[in-house]
Design a protein around this motif. Structure first.
Motif, PDB file in Angstrom:
ATOM      1  N   ASN A  73       0.857  -1.187   0.000  1.00  0.00           N
ATOM      2  CA  ASN A  73       0.000   0.000   0.000  1.00  0.00           C
ATOM      3  C   ASN A  73       0.891   1.234   0.000  1.00  0.00           C
ATOM      4  N   HIS A  75       0.501   4.204   0.642  1.00  0.00           N
ATOM      5  CA  HIS A  75       0.279   5.240   1.653  1.00  0.00           C
ATOM      6  C   HIS A  75       0.801   4.865   3.035  1.00  0.00           C
ATOM      7  N   LEU A  76       1.160   3.592   3.232  1.00  0.00           N
ATOM      8  CA  LEU A  76       1.467   3.120   4.581  1.00  0.00           C
ATOM      9  C   LEU A  76       2.968   2.987   4.820  1.00  0.00           C
ATOM     10  N   TRP A  89       1.750   4.284  10.070  1.00  0.00           N
ATOM     11  CA  TRP A  89       1.315   5.617   9.665  1.00  0.00           C
ATOM     12  C   TRP A  89       0.702   5.583   8.272  1.00  0.00           C
ATOM     13  N   ASP A  90      -0.251   6.501   8.032  1.00  0.00           N
ATOM     14  CA  ASP A  90      -0.929   6.612   6.737  1.00  0.00           C
ATOM     15  C   ASP A  90      -0.705   8.016   6.186  1.00  0.00           C
ATOM     16  N   LEU A  98      -2.214   4.809  12.639  1.00  0.00           N
ATOM     17  CA  LEU A  98      -3.355   3.888  12.527  1.00  0.00           C
ATOM     18  C   LEU A  98      -3.330   2.880  13.662  1.00  0.00           C
TER      19      LEU A  98
END
Length: 322
Positions: A73, A75-76, A89-90, A98
């Protein structure tokens, strides 16, 4: 050599990692007061045509010592903290993590996200002498691995072998672990000093490098560990991090408390390719960009993150066939 610089006053860099998804995106784990006290900051930076811009930053209540991007992902990312925590974290939206997992009893000095397809796992290494394997939700660790007799400074997944990672420790050993069996498969007395970093060759599942307080980088063939394939000397102080090039089988980089980054080709009689001296403090973080051939990112206690392509790799002479 053109270098782009991001300055982060009062934030001393410990680790950098380039995004596996976004070619110009870099994360940096930093700490106040050289990580000895104070808070931590996680920075997400983008390289632009003119420099480096801040995308996002988060504060954490303790120093941050390592960071790894998700391989699933874009974003992570996960960071390891001085309070024994891992934080997920995102980049997309959240101001707080998160999830926070706090099982380690001391500093988390290393985090890594498995690159093998279908194997979405994290590993963390701690000063409590344990390594822990996690699923990406960080609900609770899947397994805890014990065996090192000193602080664990580095934990790196094999890019080739599922469920396998290497660890480097203050006890002077490099260890290779089998997650499924929850066992240490190999313990190499690699240095007569604390080992601060290890990394796997991207092209050969048997080749691992270690960097230690004895100022040397050793390259090991795990099939025969009686002596290193190559021993690279030149640094004047402890080696903080070693990284294999994703573009050449025998090229690697090391950064050190001697303020330098050095580039090596261990297949050559004269392996030192270049010494880059552009920091005024310990250089702690180092990564190659997977998307931009031979581009390197580093960070230092001098409050800067630098993005550049070293002259020795810019000539286009290096390739995966060397």
């Amino acid at each position: 050599m053109m270098t782009k610089v991001f300055r982060s006053p009062a934030h001393h860099g410990y680790a950098v990692e380039v995004s596996p998804f976004i070619p110009n995106r870099v994360a940096c784990a930093a700490s106040q007061y050289y990580g000895l006290a104070g808070c931590g900051t996680l920075l997400v930076l983008d390289e632009t045509e003119t420099g480096v811009s801040l995308v996002r930053s988060w504060q954490w209540s303790d120093g941050l010592f390592d960071v790894a991007w998700s391989e699933a992902n874009e974003h992570l990312l996960v960071a390891g903290g001085g309070d024994g925590s891992l934080q997920l974290w995102d980049v997309a939206n959240h101001n707080t993590p998160l999830r926070v997992a706090k099982e380690h009893a001391q500093e988390v000095y290393s985090v890594d996200w498995s690159q093998i397809r279908g194997e979405n796992l994290l590993v963390s290494g701690s000063w409590d002498q344990t390594a822990k394997v996690w699923d990406p939700a960080l609900t609770q660790s899947l397994t805890t691995l014990r065996g090192h007799e000193g602080v664990i400074y580095s934990t790196i997944w094999s890019p080739h072998i599922p469920g396998c990672f290497a660890s480097a420790s203050g006890d002077g050993t490099l260890r290779v672990w089998d997650v499924k069996a929850a066992a240490c498969r190999l313990a190499v007395p690699a240095h007569k000093a604390e080992i601060l970093s290890c990394d796997w060759c991207k092209y050969d599942q048997n080749i691992v490098a270690t960097g230690a307080v004895d100022c040397s980088v050793c390259v090991w063939d795990l099939r025969n560990v009686r002596q290193p394939v190559s021993q690279l000397g030149g640094h004047r102080y402890a080696i903080r991090r070693v990284k294999f090039s994703p573009y050449s089988k025998t090229v690697l980089a090391s950064c050190s408390y001697d303020f330098t980054v050095r580039f090596w080709d261990f297949s050559r009689n004269q392996p030192l390719l270049e010494t880059v001296e552009h920091h005024s403090e310990f250089v702690c973080g180092l990564d190659f960009n997977l998307h931009v051939p031979n581009q390197v990112v580093d960070c230092s206690w001098d409050e800067t993150v630098k993005i550049y392509t070293p002259a020795c790799l810019n000539a286009g002479t290096q390739s995966t066939t060397t």
